[in-house]
Motif scaffolding. Structure first.
Motif, PDB file in Angstrom:
ATOM      1  N   SER A   1     -22.431  25.182  22.841  1.00  0.00           N
ATOM      2  CA  SER A   1     -23.510  24.830  21.912  1.00  0.00           C
ATOM      3  C   SER A   1     -22.998  24.510  20.513  1.00  0.00           C
ATOM      4  N   ARG A   2     -23.880  23.859  19.743  1.00  0.00           N
ATOM      5  CA  ARG A   2     -23.704  23.659  18.303  1.00  0.00           C
ATOM      6  C   ARG A   2     -25.055  23.993  17.662  1.00  0.00           C
ATOM      7  N   PRO A   3     -25.319  25.275  17.375  1.00  0.00           N
ATOM      8  CA  PRO A   3     -26.605  25.645  16.779  1.00  0.00           C
ATOM      9  C   PRO A   3     -26.885  24.830  15.514  1.00  0.00           C
ATOM     10  N   ILE A   4     -28.089  24.276  15.443  1.00  0.00           N
ATOM     11  CA  ILE A   4     -28.459  23.328  14.383  1.00  0.00           C
ATOM     12  C   ILE A   4     -29.057  24.075  13.195  1.00  0.00           C
ATOM     13  N   ILE A   5     -28.636  23.681  11.998  1.00  0.00           N
ATOM     14  CA  ILE A   5     -29.133  24.281  10.759  1.00  0.00           C
ATOM     15  C   ILE A   5     -30.531  23.738  10.475  1.00  0.00           C
ATOM     16  N   LEU A   6     -31.502  24.632  10.383  1.00  0.00           N
ATOM     17  CA  LEU A   6     -32.904  24.257  10.190  1.00  0.00           C
ATOM     18  C   LEU A   6     -33.441  24.777   8.859  1.00  0.00           C
ATOM     19  N   ASP A   7     -32.568  24.838   7.867  1.00  0.00           N
ATOM     20  CA  ASP A   7     -32.980  25.386   6.572  1.00  0.00           C
ATOM     21  C   ASP A   7     -34.101  24.583   5.921  1.00  0.00           C
ATOM     22  N   ASP A   8     -34.225  23.306   6.268  1.00  0.00           N
ATOM     23  CA  ASP A   8     -35.260  22.456   5.650  1.00  0.00           C
ATOM     24  C   ASP A   8     -36.603  22.554   6.351  1.00  0.00           C
ATOM     25  N   MET A   9     -36.648  23.272   7.447  1.00  0.00           N
ATOM     26  CA  MET A   9     -37.921  23.450   8.139  1.00  0.00           C
ATOM     27  C   MET A   9     -38.814  24.391   7.326  1.00  0.00           C
ATOM     28  N   PRO A  10     -40.138  24.370   7.562  1.00  0.00           N
ATOM     29  CA  PRO A  10     -41.038  25.268   6.824  1.00  0.00           C
ATOM     30  C   PRO A  10     -40.609  26.727   6.950  1.00  0.00           C
ATOM     31  N   ALA A  11     -40.885  27.501   5.910  1.00  0.00           N
ATOM     32  CA  ALA A  11     -40.440  28.896   5.880  1.00  0.00           C
ATOM     33  C   ALA A  11     -41.004  29.709   7.041  1.00  0.00           C
ATOM     34  N   ASP A  12     -42.193  29.341   7.529  1.00  0.00           N
ATOM     35  CA  ASP A  12     -42.808  30.106   8.607  1.00  0.00           C
ATOM     36  C   ASP A  12     -42.492  29.542   9.992  1.00  0.00           C
ATOM     37  N   TYR A  13     -41.553  28.617  10.063  1.00  0.00           N
ATOM     38  CA  TYR A  13     -41.173  28.025  11.339  1.00  0.00           C
ATOM     39  C   TYR A  13     -39.901  28.693  11.857  1.00  0.00           C
ATOM     40  N   PHE A  14     -39.934  29.089  13.145  1.00  0.00           N
ATOM     41  CA  PHE A  14     -38.759  29.723  13.740  1.00  0.00           C
ATOM     42  C   PHE A  14     -38.507  29.129  15.116  1.00  0.00           C
ATOM     43  N   PRO A  15     -37.252  28.930  15.484  1.00  0.00           N
ATOM     44  CA  PRO A  15     -36.912  28.358  16.796  1.00  0.00           C
ATOM     45  C   PRO A  15     -37.335  29.283  17.934  1.00  0.00           C
ATOM     46  N   ILE A  16     -37.496  28.702  19.111  1.00  0.00           N
ATOM     47  CA  ILE A  16     -37.777  29.506  20.303  1.00  0.00           C
ATOM     48  C   ILE A  16     -36.582  30.388  20.616  1.00  0.00           C
ATOM     49  N   VAL A  17     -35.386  29.798  20.570  1.00  0.00           N
ATOM     50  CA  VAL A  17     -34.144  30.567  20.690  1.00  0.00           C
ATOM     51  C   VAL A  17     -33.387  30.372  19.379  1.00  0.00           C
ATOM     52  N   GLN A  18     -33.357  31.434  18.615  1.00  0.00           N
ATOM     53  CA  GLN A  18     -32.729  31.379  17.289  1.00  0.00           C
ATOM     54  C   GLN A  18     -31.354  32.028  17.353  1.00  0.00           C
ATOM     55  N   VAL A  19     -30.411  31.454  16.653  1.00  0.00           N
ATOM     56  CA  VAL A  19     -29.081  32.037  16.525  1.00  0.00           C
ATOM     57  C   VAL A  19     -29.034  32.780  15.195  1.00  0.00           C
ATOM     58  N   ILE A  20     -28.638  34.055  15.254  1.00  0.00           N
ATOM     59  CA  ILE A  20     -28.605  34.900  14.055  1.00  0.00           C
ATOM     60  C   ILE A  20     -27.357  34.572  13.253  1.00  0.00           C
ATOM     61  N   ASP A  21     -27.540  34.190  12.021  1.00  0.00           N
ATOM     62  CA  ASP A  21     -26.382  33.875  11.188  1.00  0.00           C
ATOM     63  C   ASP A  21     -25.896  35.138  10.484  1.00  0.00           C
ATOM     64  N   ASN A  22     -24.654  35.076   9.988  1.00  0.00           N
ATOM     65  CA  ASN A  22     -24.123  36.215   9.249  1.00  0.00           C
ATOM     66  C   ASN A  22     -24.827  36.336   7.901  1.00  0.00           C
ATOM     67  N   PHE A  23     -24.757  37.517   7.310  1.00  0.00           N
ATOM     68  CA  PHE A  23     -25.517  37.807   6.095  1.00  0.00           C
ATOM     69  C   PHE A  23     -24.871  37.239   4.837  1.00  0.00           C
ATOM     70  N   ASP A  24     -23.701  36.616   4.966  1.00  0.00           N
ATOM     71  CA  ASP A  24     -23.120  35.917   3.817  1.00  0.00           C
ATOM     72  C   ASP A  24     -23.661  34.498   3.708  1.00  0.00           C
ATOM     73  N   ARG A  25     -24.067  33.913   4.828  1.00  0.00           N
ATOM     74  CA  ARG A  25     -24.441  32.501   4.854  1.00  0.00           C
ATOM     75  C   ARG A  25     -25.948  32.297   5.031  1.00  0.00           C
ATOM     76  N   ASN A  26     -26.542  33.028   5.961  1.00  0.00           N
ATOM     77  CA  ASN A  26     -27.996  33.049   6.132  1.00  0.00           C
ATOM     78  C   ASN A  26     -28.636  31.706   6.449  1.00  0.00           C
ATOM     79  N   HIS A  27     -28.031  30.930   7.344  1.00  0.00           N
ATOM     80  CA  HIS A  27     -28.714  29.720   7.824  1.00  0.00           C
ATOM     81  C   HIS A  27     -29.789  30.106   8.840  1.00  0.00           C
TER      82      HIS A  27
END
Length: 896
Positions: free
Chosen positions: A828-854
């Motif tokens: 996989s290549r998990p896609i950065i969705l930082d520009d999506m609405p704040a209340d939008y979350f993927p069906i399968v989300q990849v947890i990013d590290n707490f230094d980067r927070n994508h």
């Protein structure tokens, strides 16, 4: 007649000497002077505990922050009243633990000491007078005064570089003859040699001094006693006494029996030592204690004390510590580049825990560095003299990840072995980091691998690495999941016991509720920064879910790490880094327990000890995901490192659905399961053709009428070969890798599954990582880049907020990563969705590290559309049954 008179004399003497030893307790209020400024402080304690020092300038995210920090000289001063009976008598000043010290009495120097591992004990002659006396003690915690490198005895990342005086702190007047030290050498047949180091403080020989040694058991019953007369020369001398303990009870992790040895010199001094009788040695590539094979299930202790910033000197605190680790199935602690205080040894003796202290060095031995070599030899001798009677002290190492001249290291070990052979020795722990090799002089070997990194991981002694240390993170992240792998290739070439070094290191997302626990000298500013960053991304509400999901993945990986060690025939053991969090070196939240040794709620103690205890059922099978037309095959084993042979027990094997319905069961009667071995019992062949629906199955192996059981998840799927993974139209659903076609169909509100090409998303995605990121993303990203190596993707696993979502009808899943996701995540290549609405979350989300927070998406649906994106290249792993099942499930979802 002489013996009768001697005994009568001793009875009278013991009655007359029943009063407490004459001493002055120095605890209480002192004045401390720093840079001509005076403060009132309470000792024992540290400057930080007394709110003395300066605000540190360290980065708040790199470690916990000290409320008060100070490095340098501090002058502790106090006026003490000395009784007239002490005048012209030798006096002992005792400080249980401190840093480099200098002592002055009434302005006159007494001397200096520099141990960071043992008490500072000063003999003071003819400097005290009756009445008021001034004591001044200079304590200097400047790092450059000692050649310790990055030792955790001084590290600001762990127990802090505190300045102060800790533990027992007193003056005592010395008798004419005082006992300086006792050394107890025992053997399992009961014969003991007690070496008594005496100091005759007079200038003349003292003849016919009566001395008695008494040995008592745990019920305070005298089991042996001996008396003799000595002629004691002026100054220091040593006298061996032989004594026999009939039919001794031996010290072990199951029976930590202790004896009390009391030495009395009539009219002078007495000393009491509790010790145990054991023979901790090696046999081939395994450890043996009293003839019983020992598998070391260990943790590192890196000096993590978040309330005080230093190791407790209280026995009860260490009793709680060892009770916790024993409850999680561990029997061993390695002290990373430091040695704990006596309270830890006493508590470990009582709990039956095997300890590996270390010299205070994380650095390099060079032939020209005579200061370092001399210091380490002296400190090593001090450590084994001070703590050597403790039966828990079974191993000793020269430090952590040492570099430099192996011959010099060997010379230090040789000297320590000649001085004391009551334990096993190693030249260091994971020495020569990039190419660890054992040395003929060392008794055991602790390393992350034996030799250089190999492309097939055949030299590895643990399952995970940073990307800087191993190609793509080691066995668990790189090799297709199975329950067959072990460390036999590296272990069988050693000829001595090997222990996996700093095993695990799987990050878990921060528990922000932990911050309220920090009520002492350290503040969790790092946690506060991480929490604020997460909230700014709009994902603050997911913190608890991130903690649980990343914790479940970490626990899954730790289970596999531990079982790989147990599956290795004749292996020595492992040392986790760690059972608890390490809140320094970038903030490494790698424990299933927090820094306070308390549960994070990511796995229960009962579940953890299914695979981490003395007797562990094992199943060895070639894969986790199966088609229903296959036959599941598993070899059933028992790793038995318990107290004794197990006789007349039945092992049950059950395969059941997640709801608990058994689809297969088999019992195996075992006349004898011998202690100290890995036993193969039977090979199971289970047809899966009766399983109609896709599902997660549970394989359970249990030793009946005991608490020993273990479970594994496997997945069984129907044959979805009829649906070939391809770019095509499937009953109105378009599957495409063409970005432009996807955008066109999305705008037309047509059902479309988009599996993008890597080149189209590389700049707005991160890599696929199955394991939870190693140690700390920021730290090892820097290391990798400095070596010209691609860093780890830095993610912490999957979060499936709604596992019951109909998109998973053909692909059952937990809310977290499990083995059926391995091929999907790795491709996989998990896609950065930082520009999506704040209340939008993927069906399968990849947890990013707490230094980067994508905000990262693996599978997501564009809002208000029938457009589904899967950022895993399912085409690259299309033959796997779970990949076919996921593809089928995605298509069926879009058809509805």
């Amino acid at each position: 007649m002489k013996n009768i008179l001697l005994s009568i004399g001793f009875i009278g003497w013991m009655v007359s000497c029943s009063q407490p030893e004459t001493r002055i307790d120095l605890s209480g209020e002192w004045t401390v002077r720093i840079d001509s400024v005076h403060y009132k402080v309470i000792l024992p304690g540290s400057l930080a505990e007394n709110n003395v020092g300066y605000e540190p300038t360290d980065s708040a995210t790199n470690m916990l922050s000290e409320t008060y920090g100070y490095q340098g000289a501090a002058w502790y001063e106090k006026e003490v009243m000395i009784p007239s009976s002490w005048e012209n008598r030798p006096v002992e000043l005792y400080m249980e633990r401190t840093k480099v010290s200098e002592v002055y009495i009434n302005g006159k120097p007494v001397g200096s000491q520099n141990s960071v591992s043992t008490p500072h004990v000063y003999r003071i002659d003819s400097l005290f007078r009756a009445g008021k006396n001034q004591i001044a003690i200079k304590i200097d915690n400047t790092k450059s005064l000692l050649p310790l490198g990055g030792s955790h005895a001084y590290s600001a990342h762990t127990q802090t570089n505190w300045n102060g005086i800790l533990g027992d702190f007193y003056l005592r007047v010395l008798p004419d003859i005082s006992i300086r030290q006792l050394r107890i050498d025992t053997s399992v047949d009961g014969h003991s040699t007690v070496r008594i180091s005496l100091v005759n403080h007079t200038k003349t020989p003292l003849e016919n001094e009566e001395i008695r040694i008494t040995v008592k058991d745990e019920k305070d019953k005298i089991v042996s006693q001996k008396e003799m007369l000595l002629n004691v020369i002026p100054g220091d001398s040593e006298y061996p006494m032989e004594i026999n303990i009939p039919d001794p009870a031996l010290w072990d992790e199951y029976t930590p029996t202790l004896y009390t040895f009391q030495i009395e010199i009539r009219g002078n001094d007495s000393k009491t030592v509790r010790s145990g009788i054991r023979n901790f040695t090696t046999r081939g590539t395994q450890f043996v204690n009293n003839g019983r094979t020992v598998f070391l299930r260990g943790k590192n202790e890196c000096g993590i004390f978040p309330l005080t910033g230093y190791a407790s000197m209280e026995i009860d605190d260490w009793r709680r510590y060892f009770s916790t680790i024993r409850s999680y199935g561990l029997n061993h602690v390695r002290y990373h580049s430091w040695t704990p205080p006596k309270a830890a040894f006493i508590a470990a003796d009582e709990a039956g825990v095997f300890l590996q202290p270390e010299l205070p060095l994380w650095g390099t031995y060079r032939e020209t560095d005579t200061v370092l070599i001399s210091y380490m030899k002296q400190e090593g001798r001090r450590i084994i003299e001070e703590y050597g009677n403790h039966p828990s002290f079974v191993m000793f190492s020269l430090g952590n990840e040492l570099e430099g001249d192996t011959a010099i290291m060997a010379s230090v070990i040789r000297e320590l072995k000649e001085a004391d052979q009551r334990r096993l020795y190693a030249l260091g722990t994971n020495n020569h980091y990039w190419n660890p090799q054992t040395h003929p002089l060392e008794d055991f070997f602790v390393a992350m691998r034996h030799g250089k990194a190999a492309p097939d991981n055949s030299t590895d002694l643990r399952g995970s690495f940073s990307f800087a240390d191993s190609d793509k993170g080691g066995i668990i992240n790189c090799l297709v999941p199975n329950a067959l792998r072990d460390f036999s290739s590296a272990n069988q070439k050693l000829g001595k016991p090997a222990i996996g070094h700093e095993t695990g290191q799987y990050q878990i997302f921060p528990n922000f509720e932990e911050t309220s626990k920090y009520t002492g000298v350290l503040r969790p500013l790092n946690f506060m920064v991480f929490k604020n960053r997460l909230e700014q991304t709009g994902m603050g509400g997911q913190a608890s879910a991130f903690l649980k999901a990343s914790g479940a993945l970490a626990a899954l990986c730790y289970k596999e790490e531990i079982e790989m060690a147990l599956r290795t025939p004749c292996f020595g053991g492992f040392q986790l880094l760690d059972l608890q969090d390490y809140p320094g070196q970038g903030t490494a939240l790698v424990g299933i327990l927090d820094a306070f040794m308390e549960s994070k709620g990511v796995i229960s103690q009962e579940k953890w000890t299914e695979s981490c205890t003395d007797v562990v059922p094992l199943a060895r099978f070639p894969k986790y995901c199966w088609n229903r037309d296959e036959v599941f095959t598993a070899e059933i084993q028992i790793a038995h490192y318990g107290q004794a042979d197990i006789t007349g027990k039945t092992v049950s094997c059950t395969l059941s659905t997640e709801s608990g319905e058994a689809v297969y069961s088999k019992d195996i009667f075992c006349p004898v399961i011998s202690q100290g071995q890995l036993h193969s019992l039977v090979t199971l062949d289970i047809p899966l053709n009766n399983i109609r629906e896709p599902g997660k199955m549970k394989l359970q192996v249990a030793l009946k009428e005991t608490d020993y059981q273990n479970l594994w998840d496997i997945w069984v799927y129907p044959d979805y070969n009829a649906t070939t993974i391809a770019e095509a139209n499937f009953n109105g659903v378009t599957v495409t890798r063409d970005k432009k076609l996807f955008e066109k169909l999305y705008k037309a509100d047509s059902p479309v599954l988009y599996i993008p090409m890597e080149k189209d998303i590389r700049e707005r995605s991160v890599g696929g990582l199955f394991i939870s990121d190693f140690w700390n993303f920021k730290v090892f990203k820097g290391v990798a880049e400095s070596l010209g190596i691609e860093p780890s993707p830095g993610t912490l696993g999957l979060l499936v907020e709604n596992p019951g979502h109909r998109i998973f009808n053909s692909f059952p899943t937990d809310s977290h990563t499990n083995w059926q996701w391995w091929h999907i995540v790795k491709n996989s290549r998990p896609i950065i969705l930082d520009d999506m609405p704040a209340d939008y979350f993927p069906i399968v989300q990849v947890i990013d590290n707490f230094d980067r927070n994508h905000k990262l998406g693996l599978i997501y649906q564009l809002p208000g559309s029938k457009a589904l994106v899967c950022s895993s290249d399912l085409f690259a792993c299309s033959n796997e049954p779970e990949v076919k099942a996921l593809f089928h499930s995605l298509l069926e979802y879009l058809k509805e």
